[in-house]
Design a protein around this motif. Structure first.
Motif, PDB file in Angstrom:
ATOM      1  N   LEU A  42       0.771  -1.307   0.095  1.00 56.47           N
ATOM      2  CA  LEU A  42      -0.019  -0.112  -0.044  1.00 56.47           C
ATOM      3  C   LEU A  42       0.910   1.341  -0.003  1.00 56.47           C
ATOM      4  CD1 LEU A  42      -2.811   1.392   0.144  1.00 56.47           C
ATOM      5  CD2 LEU A  42      -2.634   1.031   2.491  1.00 56.47           C
ATOM      6  N   MET A  62      -8.234   3.350  -1.309  1.00 56.37           N
ATOM      7  CA  MET A  62      -7.912   2.335  -1.970  1.00 56.37           C
ATOM      8  C   MET A  62      -8.207   1.023  -1.829  1.00 56.37           C
ATOM      9  SD  MET A  62      -4.033   4.228  -2.410  1.00 56.37           S
ATOM     10  CE  MET A  62      -3.198   2.954  -3.404  1.00 56.37           C
ATOM     11  N   LEU A  64      -7.322  -2.926  -3.068  1.00 61.15           N
ATOM     12  CA  LEU A  64      -6.741  -4.151  -3.633  1.00 61.15           C
ATOM     13  C   LEU A  64      -7.570  -4.766  -4.292  1.00 61.15           C
ATOM     14  CD1 LEU A  64      -4.001  -5.748  -4.072  1.00 61.15           C
ATOM     15  CD2 LEU A  64      -4.528  -6.930  -2.161  1.00 61.15           C
ATOM     16  N   PHE A  85      -4.039  -1.794  -7.231  1.00 64.87           N
ATOM     17  CA  PHE A  85      -4.672  -1.172  -6.270  1.00 64.87           C
ATOM     18  C   PHE A  85      -5.794  -0.358  -7.381  1.00 64.87           C
ATOM     19  CE2 PHE A  85      -1.313  -2.176  -3.368  1.00 64.87           C
ATOM     20  CZ  PHE A  85      -2.116  -2.607  -2.130  1.00 64.87           C
TER      21      PHE A  85
END
Length: 105
Positions: A42, A62, A64, A85
């Motif tokens: 991240l 965000m 994944l 992402f």
């Protein structure tokens, strides 16, 4: 490992055309890159977005959305995992911060 950032707004995604790189040179791709030592996937995505296209991403916004295992082949020098992402919100207008690595945005 590497990260890819899929920036989506109004059913459009941002792509960069890579040049002079070992990865996908002369192809359109998502912004992103390799993780640095002791960096989370991240944090790498947030850093790469800032470095490559000048946008600020909020980690809480965000998601994944995909993991890809790229096997070593004639075009890839090693096995590597990619983490993609999705970002639908960001601060700043995307710009080409690395014209030596990207011919277009």
């Amino acid at each position: 490992a590497y990260v890819g950032i899929i920036q989506k707004k109004d059913n459009h995604v941002l792509l960069i055309k890579r040049i002079n790189t070992d990865w996908a040179s002369n192809f359109w791709n998502f912004p992103g890159g390799l993780l640095e030592e002791s960096e989370t996937v991240l944090n790498a995505a947030i850093r790469e977005a800032q470095e490559e296209i000048g946008v600020v991403l909020n980690p809480s916004e965000m998601k994944l959305i995909h993991v890809l295992h790229v096997k070593k082949s004639e075009t890839n020098t090693k096995d590597i995992l990619g983490f993609y992402f999705l970002a639908e919100k960001w601060q700043q207008t995307p710009v080409n911060n690395e014209p030596h690595k990207h011919s277009e945005i």
